[in-house]
Motif scaffolding. Structure first.
Motif, short mmCIF file in Angstrom:
data_model
loop_
_atom_site.label_atom_id
_atom_site.label_comp_id
_atom_site.label_asym_id
_atom_site.label_seq_id
_atom_site.Cartn_x
_atom_site.Cartn_y
_atom_site.Cartn_z
N THR A 185 51.43 36.78 39.80
CA THR A 185 50.08 36.72 40.28
C THR A 185 49.43 38.09 39.90
OG1 THR A 185 51.39 36.41 42.88
CG2 THR A 185 49.82 38.10 42.72
N VAL A 187 49.77 38.24 36.23
CA VAL A 187 48.76 37.21 35.56
C VAL A 187 47.69 36.82 36.16
CG1 VAL A 187 49.52 35.64 34.26
CG2 VAL A 187 51.12 37.10 33.90
N ILE A 188 47.39 36.01 37.01
CA ILE A 188 46.84 35.75 37.81
C ILE A 188 45.18 36.27 38.56
CG2 ILE A 188 45.49 34.35 40.49
CD1 ILE A 188 48.16 33.01 39.78
N SER A 189 45.82 37.84 38.36
CA SER A 189 44.67 38.80 39.17
C SER A 189 44.45 39.31 37.43
CB SER A 189 45.67 39.32 39.87
OG SER A 189 45.76 39.44 40.63
N LEU A 190 44.97 39.20 36.72
CA LEU A 190 44.16 39.91 35.65
C LEU A 190 43.77 39.51 34.76
CD1 LEU A 190 47.38 42.40 33.80
CD2 LEU A 190 45.34 43.00 35.32
N LEU A 191 44.19 37.91 34.98
CA LEU A 191 43.33 36.75 34.58
C LEU A 191 42.17 36.76 34.72
CD1 LEU A 191 45.68 34.06 33.26
CD2 LEU A 191 44.03 34.96 32.17
N LEU A 192 41.47 37.20 36.51
CA LEU A 192 40.54 37.11 37.44
C LEU A 192 39.75 38.43 37.35
CD1 LEU A 192 41.79 35.96 40.61
CD2 LEU A 192 40.24 34.44 38.86
N LEU A 197 39.94 40.45 34.17
CA LEU A 197 39.34 40.22 32.79
C LEU A 197 38.32 39.62 31.75
CD1 LEU A 197 42.84 42.20 31.56
CD2 LEU A 197 40.66 43.23 32.39
N TYR A 198 38.67 38.37 32.34
CA TYR A 198 38.04 37.26 32.00
C TYR A 198 37.08 37.08 32.34
CZ TYR A 198 37.35 32.27 30.18
OH TYR A 198 37.29 31.10 29.57
N ARG A 235 32.69 36.13 33.87
CA ARG A 235 32.25 34.74 34.71
C ARG A 235 31.75 33.79 33.71
NH1 ARG A 235 30.39 39.42 38.80
NH2 ARG A 235 28.96 39.38 36.89
#
Length: 117
Positions: free
Chosen positions: A48, A50-55, A57-58, A60
């Motif tokens: 979770t 890792v998913i949060s950091l990807l959402l 920092l990635y 849009r």
């Protein structure tokens, strides 16, 4: 002008993060109740995070149009780190309260018998 999509008055990204962390908390409680798979809790929380950091920092979109930047938040990562540490301490505090207060066993007291002679 770009119109932002709102869900319950908040942005869609924040709404997705709230849903993900709510499901994670539910999964942690379910995993904590089953003794054989209790060791899966750190994995669920790590995925979770890792998913949060990807959402967060990635980017849009990849727009090639450069626009004038009015203001830059220079301490975003500092505040994000502080928020993550604070959330960790809050979760740890709830876990301690649950372990030592809510799940404390209640034993029956001794029964006083009054014998009439």
């Amino acid at each position: 002008k770009v119109i932002m999509v709102l869900v319950a008055g908040i942005g869609i990204g924040l709404f997705v993060l709230i849903i993900i962390w709510t499901l994670t908390i539910v999964a942690v409680f379910v995993l904590a109740a089953v003794p054989k798979i209790r060791y899966g809790i750190p994995a669920v929380v790590a995925v979770t995070i890792v998913i949060s950091l990807l959402l967060i920092l990635y980017p849009r979109d990849s727009s090639s149009v450069t626009t004038a930047v009015q203001g830059v938040d220079e301490i975003f990562f500092g505040r994000l780190t502080l928020l993550i540490v604070l959330a960790g301490f809050i979760i740890a505090g709830f876990a301690v309260v649950f372990k030592f207060h809510i799940s404390e066993p209640m034993f029956a007291g001794s029964r006083k018998l009054n014998y009439v002679t």
